[in-house]
Design an enzyme around this catalytic site. Structure first.
Site, PDB file in Angstrom:
ATOM      1  N   ALA A 126      33.159   6.157  42.025  1.00 26.60           N
ATOM      2  CA  ALA A 126      34.285   5.247  42.238  1.00 26.60           C
ATOM      3  C   ALA A 126      34.689   5.237  43.706  1.00 26.60           C
ATOM      4  CB  ALA A 126      35.477   5.661  41.375  1.00 26.60           C
ATOM      5  N   SER A 127      35.115   4.066  44.181  1.00 23.31           N
ATOM      6  CA  SER A 127      35.592   3.886  45.555  1.00 23.31           C
ATOM      7  C   SER A 127      34.478   4.276  46.535  1.00 23.31           C
ATOM      8  CB  SER A 127      36.878   4.680  45.772  1.00 23.31           C
ATOM      9  OG  SER A 127      37.493   4.332  46.989  1.00 23.31           O
TER      10      SER A 127
END
Length: 393
Positions: free
Chosen positions: A224-225
């Protein structure tokens, strides 16, 4: 999506939206988030901490009372929300990691989540890594497919419960979350970020594949990110990863730094070798809330000693020079049109992939235009899960 609060500070608005998004999997309640945000002085890091701490302490205390009275479901839910609120409380204080408020709120985040985990059949684990361990959580699903996942530049393994773990366990997957170097549970052991993430994921795969219920032919990796760069990086060098999900995709962190210096990568590297670059970056920090937060946090988690040291380090975080092209497993890249951090990066990654690839472009109409589709977690994770089910069918 127009901000409903903190209109002048995109970092404060996004972090509020982030908690709104975690409502989908039990990490917040709308009223608790909104009234907390309304008490905060915009762009004031101390105010942000103080008000989130008040809310976290209140919710945690109510969860404790519920537990003492035998109301286990109420207690479990309260501990989960409190964990997220403690995470938010210390978020902006990393310019001084020795500030006692940082570890105090972090320790409470972990303690509340582990209480929730113990009531939910989630097992805390310590994964062997270079003479120490990486903290994580093991979720048992009902099938043999397994998803290993990690957060990005600033999020924790505990937060991955909301970003993907809960959704995938609902669908029968085994899930293993962990904090790698630079991430909350590892930076506190003195492990800063490293760009060669395959050397982080390798030991995690060793750990996962030793579990008797893990099918080695159906192991996916989700990041994520900034994890949307780190996970593909690992997949480029470790064939044991059979599918990779970049939530959202990131191709080149260095390009973001280079923009500050006119877009030329080598010019940026040369400029950052000059001590005067620190003053230039400090001026930018006073003018741009996103740069202010990124540098204050990034200096700590990369082990840098100055703003220019952090910025120079980011030039090494990329999938350039044929790295993206090395990925051979099916790859899903998610993209948000109004990503304040990585706009255009998912498309760049997707363009360079030569494997079986899929790009999911979320939209403003869907309420999913923000970084990592914050605010639209149910929608995003439905599409991600459906892709994974098709891939492992």
């Amino acid at each position: 999506m127009r901000p409903i609060i903190f209109e002048k500070d995109p970092t404060f608005w996004f972090e509020t939206l982030r908690s709104f998004g975690h409502i989908a999997y039990g990490g917040a309640d709308f009223g608790e988030v909104l009234v907390t945000a309304q008490r905060i002085t915009e762009s004031d890091y101390d105010s942000w901490h103080d008000e989130w701490l008040v809310t976290a302490d209140r919710v945690a205390a109510e969860a404790e009372r519920s537990l003492a009275a035998g109301h286990e479901v109420s207690a479990r839910d309260g501990f989960l929300r409190a964990s997220n609120y403690y995470r938010s409380a210390e978020f902006f204080l990393h310019g001084d990691p020795s500030d006692p408020r940082v570890d105090s709120a972090y320790d409470r985040q972990v303690a509340c989540f582990r209480t929730f985990a113990g009531m939910s059949g989630i097992e805390p684990v310590e994964i062997p890594y270079e003479g120490t361990t990486l903290p994580g959580y093991l979720y048992r699903g009902t099938g043999g497919a397994t998803v290993i996942m990690h957060n990005g530049f600033d999020g924790s393994a505990e937060e991955m419960h909301f970003y993907a773990a809960a959704a995938l366990v609902e669908r029968g997957y085994n899930v293993l979350t962990f904090d790698g170097p630079g991430q909350p549970g590892a930076i506190r052991k003195g492990l800063p970020f490293r760009p060669d993430w395959e050397h982080v994921v390798g030991p995690v795969l060793d750990f996962a594949l030793a579990l008797p219920f893990v099918d080695p032919s159906r192991v996916a990796l989700l990041g994520a990110s900034m994890g949307g760069l780190l996970a593909p990086r690992a997949a480029a060098f470790d064939p044991r990863i059979k599918a990779v999900i970049a939530l959202d995709g990131v191709y080149d962190m260095g390009a973001i730094v280079a923009e500050i210096f006119g877009g030329d990568r080598e010019a940026a590297r040369q400029a950052l070798a000059d001590p005067q670059a620190d003053e230039h970056l400090r001026i930018l920090m006073t003018q741009n809330p996103t740069i202010r937060w990124a540098i204050t946090h990034g200096t700590w988690v990369t082990g840098a000693s100055s703003p220019r040291g952090y910025s120079a380090a980011m030039l090494d975080y990329h999938l350039r020079d044929g790295i993206a092209e090395r990925i051979t497993c099916p790859t899903l890249v998610c993209a948000a049109p109004d990503d304040f951090a990585f706009q255009g990066q998912p498309e760049a990654l997707y363009k360079h992939l030569t494997c079986d690839k899929t790009l999911i472009e979320f939209t403003e109409t869907e309420g999913a235009d923000a970084h990592c589709q914050s605010g639209a977690q149910r929608l995003a994770l439905a599409r991600i899960s459906d892709w994974l089910e098709r891939t492992f069918a």
